[in-house]
Motif scaffolding. Structure first.
Motif, PDB file in Angstrom:
ATOM      1  N   SER A 215     -14.679  -6.346   9.199  1.00 34.81           N
ATOM      2  CA  SER A 215     -13.369  -5.727   9.091  1.00 34.81           C
ATOM      3  C   SER A 215     -13.240  -4.996   7.762  1.00 34.81           C
ATOM      4  O   SER A 215     -13.558  -5.554   6.722  1.00 34.81           O
TER       5      SER A 215
ATOM      6  N   ASP B  49     -10.216  -3.963   6.749  1.00 37.69           N
ATOM      7  CA  ASP B  49      -9.005  -4.587   6.214  1.00 37.69           C
ATOM      8  C   ASP B  49      -9.324  -5.916   5.541  1.00 37.69           C
ATOM      9  O   ASP B  49      -8.652  -6.311   4.601  1.00 37.69           O
TER      10      ASP B  49
ATOM     11  N   TYR C 172      -2.787   4.493  14.102  1.00 38.38           N
ATOM     12  CA  TYR C 172      -4.201   4.871  14.027  1.00 38.38           C
ATOM     13  C   TYR C 172      -4.462   6.116  14.866  1.00 38.38           C
ATOM     14  O   TYR C 172      -3.794   6.344  15.884  1.00 38.38           O
TER      15      TYR C 172
ATOM     16  N   ASN D 113     -10.225  -5.271   1.870  1.00 36.03           N
ATOM     17  CA  ASN D 113      -9.017  -4.968   1.099  1.00 36.03           C
ATOM     18  C   ASN D 113      -8.158  -6.213   0.919  1.00 36.03           C
ATOM     19  O   ASN D 113      -7.605  -6.453  -0.157  1.00 36.03           O
ATOM     20  N   THR D 114      -8.027  -6.999   1.992  1.00 33.70           N
ATOM     21  CA  THR D 114      -7.218  -8.220   1.918  1.00 33.70           C
ATOM     22  C   THR D 114      -7.814  -9.208   0.931  1.00 33.70           C
ATOM     23  O   THR D 114      -7.083  -9.897   0.213  1.00 33.70           O
TER      24      THR D 114
ATOM     25  N   VAL E 154      -0.364  -5.695   7.231  1.00 38.65           N
ATOM     26  CA  VAL E 154      -1.509  -5.599   8.130  1.00 38.65           C
ATOM     27  C   VAL E 154      -1.030  -5.844   9.559  1.00 38.65           C
ATOM     28  O   VAL E 154      -0.324  -6.800   9.840  1.00 38.65           O
TER      29      VAL E 154
ATOM     30  N   SER F 249       2.353  -9.256   4.170  1.00 31.51           N
ATOM     31  CA  SER F 249       1.452  -8.119   4.285  1.00 31.51           C
ATOM     32  C   SER F 249       1.869  -7.239   5.447  1.00 31.51           C
ATOM     33  O   SER F 249       2.409  -7.724   6.438  1.00 31.51           O
TER      34      SER F 249
ATOM     35  N   SER G 101       0.866  -1.175   0.000  1.00 32.42           N
ATOM     36  CA  SER G 101       0.000   0.000   0.000  1.00 32.42           C
ATOM     37  C   SER G 101       0.903   1.225   0.000  1.00 32.42           C
ATOM     38  O   SER G 101       2.098   1.104  -0.219  1.00 32.42           O
TER      39      SER G 101
END
Length: 193
Positions: free
Chosen positions: A96, A98, A130, A101-102, A121, A119, A19
């Motif tokens: 989630s 995420d 955050y 996206n995952t 994540v 990843s 990302s």
């Protein structure tokens, strides 16, 4: 770097989900530093965001270019999102963002023939990325004095019940009470905030 090097041991090529974040960019750099030269990077881009500040793909592509590795940007359209959503929800073990996206970046990796990918994540949690990592301590500090006032939390909850009663009545009973408790947690404590 040793931990990243250990994750690169596989019978197949190890790719990376990239990302525009610091966490995945750092992982890509560590993979290269560990001697992984032929890394396939996969980035998601959403058609609706192309050409806007919300599109992460240009920055991710710059990171990939910096490390000189193969890179694919996979564009997801609104139609594909809608078509895949039932399968995404069925496969998800808990709600989630995420997870969605995952799902798509994993789908893109599979289309490229990748069976293993690293990843980033979880990196935001590790690096305190955050907004809540900044906001919660501020809330605790701000609300410490009001929390010392006996019964103030109860009074606030009751006031919200009276003022917000019409809107709250339109919600299912379980959600209504959870929302009230969640909106006004125990003032001045990390657990409550």
């Amino acid at each position: 770097m040793g931990l990243v090097r250990q994750q690169l041991v596989a019978d197949v090529s190890v790719g990376a989900f990239l990302s525009a974040g610091i966490d995945s960019g750092a992982l890509v750099g560590l993979m290269c530093d560990a001697g992984q030269s032929a890394i396939e990077r996969v980035t998601l881009s959403f058609a609706e965001y192309r050409g806007t500040a919300a599109d992460e793909s240009p920055l991710a592509e710059r990171v990939a270019l910096t490390y000189g590795t193969r890179h694919t940007t996979r564009v997801v359209t609104a139609e594909e999102f809608t078509d895949d959503l039932p399968a995404i929800i069925a496969a998800m073990d808990q709600p989630s963002i995420d997870g969605i996206n995952t799902w798509f970046v994993s789908k893109a990796a599979r289309e490229l023939g990748l069976k293993v990918a690293i990843s980033g994540v979880g990196g935001d949690e590790l690096m305190g990325g955050y907004p809540s990592f900044r906001d919660v301590p501020r809330w605790v500090k701000t609300l410490a004095a009001p929390a010392a006032v006996p019964l103030l939390g109860t009074a606030i909850r009751r006031g919200v019940m009276l003022v917000g009663a019409p809107a709250l009545r339109r919600q299912p009973e379980g959600r209504r009470h959870a929302r009230i408790r969640g909106t006004f947690p125990a003032l001045g404590s990390f657990a409550g905030a």
